[in-house]
Design a protein around this motif. Structure first.
Motif, short mmCIF file in Angstrom:
data_model
loop_
_atom_site.label_atom_id
_atom_site.label_comp_id
_atom_site.label_asym_id
_atom_site.label_seq_id
_atom_site.Cartn_x
_atom_site.Cartn_y
_atom_site.Cartn_z
N THR A 44 0.95 -1.17 0.12
CA THR A 44 0.16 0.17 -0.03
C THR A 44 0.91 1.26 0.04
N GLU A 45 1.71 1.20 0.81
CA GLU A 45 2.68 2.73 0.91
C GLU A 45 3.65 2.82 -0.47
N VAL A 46 3.95 1.81 -0.86
CA VAL A 46 4.65 1.95 -2.25
C VAL A 46 3.97 2.29 -3.40
N LEU A 47 2.70 1.67 -3.42
CA LEU A 47 1.69 2.28 -4.18
C LEU A 47 1.39 3.77 -4.15
N LYS A 48 1.19 4.06 -2.84
CA LYS A 48 0.85 5.35 -2.43
C LYS A 48 1.69 6.45 -2.89
N ARG A 53 -1.77 9.96 -6.26
CA ARG A 53 -2.83 10.44 -6.89
C ARG A 53 -3.62 11.51 -5.68
N LEU A 54 -4.42 12.56 -6.11
CA LEU A 54 -4.81 13.62 -5.22
C LEU A 54 -6.08 13.22 -4.61
N ARG A 55 -6.50 13.13 -3.50
CA ARG A 55 -7.57 12.91 -2.75
C ARG A 55 -8.64 13.72 -3.28
N PRO A 56 -10.10 13.27 -3.15
CA PRO A 56 -11.39 14.26 -3.48
C PRO A 56 -11.31 15.67 -2.84
N ASN A 57 -10.89 15.43 -1.48
CA ASN A 57 -10.82 16.62 -0.52
C ASN A 57 -9.45 17.48 -0.71
N PHE A 58 -8.58 17.46 -1.75
CA PHE A 58 -7.46 17.90 -1.89
C PHE A 58 -7.52 19.39 -1.78
N PHE A 59 -8.57 20.03 -2.58
CA PHE A 59 -8.61 21.42 -2.64
C PHE A 59 -8.94 22.13 -1.39
N ASP A 60 -9.66 21.55 -0.80
CA ASP A 60 -10.21 21.96 0.78
C ASP A 60 -9.22 21.81 1.73
N ALA A 88 1.80 19.52 8.26
CA ALA A 88 2.18 19.24 6.89
C ALA A 88 2.50 17.73 6.58
N SER A 89 2.15 16.84 7.54
CA SER A 89 1.81 15.49 7.34
C SER A 89 0.43 15.31 6.63
N ILE A 90 -0.60 16.26 7.05
CA ILE A 90 -1.91 16.01 6.48
C ILE A 90 -1.84 16.55 4.87
N LEU A 91 -1.01 17.63 4.84
CA LEU A 91 -0.98 18.22 3.56
C LEU A 91 -0.39 16.90 2.32
N ARG A 92 0.85 16.43 2.99
CA ARG A 92 1.55 15.27 2.34
C ARG A 92 0.62 14.14 1.82
N ASN A 93 -0.33 13.79 2.98
CA ASN A 93 -1.23 12.83 2.84
C ASN A 93 -2.42 12.96 1.87
N SER A 94 -2.71 14.33 1.59
CA SER A 94 -3.86 14.57 0.69
C SER A 94 -3.61 14.19 -0.79
N HIS A 95 -2.33 14.03 -1.02
CA HIS A 95 -2.08 13.41 -2.35
C HIS A 95 -1.64 12.12 -2.41
N GLN A 96 -2.21 11.33 -1.60
CA GLN A 96 -1.64 10.06 -1.62
C GLN A 96 -2.87 9.06 -1.49
N SER A 97 -3.74 9.27 -2.59
CA SER A 97 -5.14 8.60 -2.46
C SER A 97 -5.25 7.14 -3.06
N PHE A 98 -4.36 6.80 -3.82
CA PHE A 98 -4.35 5.56 -4.37
C PHE A 98 -3.19 4.37 -4.13
N PRO A 99 -3.58 3.34 -3.43
CA PRO A 99 -5.18 2.71 -3.27
C PRO A 99 -5.30 3.21 -1.90
N SER A 100 -6.61 2.73 -1.43
CA SER A 100 -7.17 3.35 -0.22
C SER A 100 -6.62 2.27 0.64
N GLY A 101 -5.73 2.61 1.63
CA GLY A 101 -5.37 1.85 2.96
C GLY A 101 -6.05 1.20 3.76
N HIS A 102 -7.25 2.06 4.20
CA HIS A 102 -8.37 1.42 5.09
C HIS A 102 -8.96 0.54 4.39
#
Length: 241
Positions: A44-48, A53-60, A88-102
């Motif tokens: 999952t982490e390697v693919l992310k 990929r940007l998350r749907p809530n990236f712009f917010d 900064a961790s949340i901002l970095r996580n906002s462009h790690q959408s693919f695939p869904s870790g949960h």
């Protein structure tokens, strides 16, 4: 908890209670689960980090400065986030959408536990408990996957990829390690061999019956001799007369 619950249900079954079962078999199952979890998180982490990929809530979350963005360049890689409310961790996580870790983790957990229940749960007092537990595990995992879409955290394709990844890892780990370490038929084979030995070994009653038959046969063999000697004595007496 599910692993312990399955083993407890097996112990409560008096008809199929097996004394040679390893009481620490659930620890083996948990160790295999942890190994598969590490593998799933690694993929999952390697693919992310590779896809990004940007998350749907990236712009917010980011709120990029569009005045510095030239949309004629096509895909934008250089941007500046103006939102200071997130770390900064949340901002970095906002462009790690693919695939869904949960989705990958929930589906991996559900499928591994479903396989474990199918392999280990062997009870005679309920025929619907096993499919009910398996359906409940799958339902909880699917609900977790759906909420990632409804909360606008992942795209549908991200969740689908996470589900596929979790199922593949669960199948690979369980059927390569679980089927060898979580053998539920060892006790059944041992009990069958013991039953065969008991049936092949003559009991005390069988020995007594055999001795009785031998004595009767010996008596019958001795009777003609006594009859013939008595018959000869009678013939000799009649001849003397």
């Amino acid at each position: 908890m599910t692993l312990l619950f399955v083993e407890l249900l097996n112990r409560l079954d008096k008809k199929k209670k097996c004394l040679c079962d390893n009481p620490f078999i659930c620890l083996k199952g948990f160790a295999i689960f942890l190994f598969g979890f590490v593998m799933e998180q690694l993929f999952t982490e390697v693919l992310k980090n590779t896809v990004g990929r940007l998350r749907p809530n990236f712009f917010d979350v980011c709120r990029p400065d569009f005045s510095r963005i030239d949309c004629s360049q096509g895909y934008i890689t250089n941007y500046t986030c103006t939102n200071d409310e997130h770390a900064a961790s949340i901002l970095r996580n906002s462009h790690q959408s693919f695939p869904s870790g949960h989705a990958a983790f929930s589906m991996y957990t559900a499928m591994y536990l479903i396989f474990y229940v199918q392999k280990r749960l062997n009870i005679s007092y309920s025929h619907i408990l096993k499919p009910t537990m398996q359906a409940a595990l799958l339902l909880v995992a699917l609900l977790c996957c759906v909420t990632r879409i409804t909360d606008f955290v992942h795209h549908t394709s991200d969740v689908t990829a996470g589900i596929i990844l979790g199922v593949i890892v669960a199948c690979a780990v369980f059927y390569s390690l679980g089927t060898k370490c979580l053998n539920v038929r060892e006790c059944t084979k041992a009990s069958n061999s013991e039953d065969k030995e008991r049936n092949s070994t003559p009991t005390l009653t069988g020995c007594q019956t055999t001795l009785t038959l031998l004595q009767n046969e010996f008596t019958l063999q001795r009777q003609p001799d006594s009859f013939s000697s008595e018959y000869q004595n009678r013939n000799s007496n009649s001849a003397n007369v």
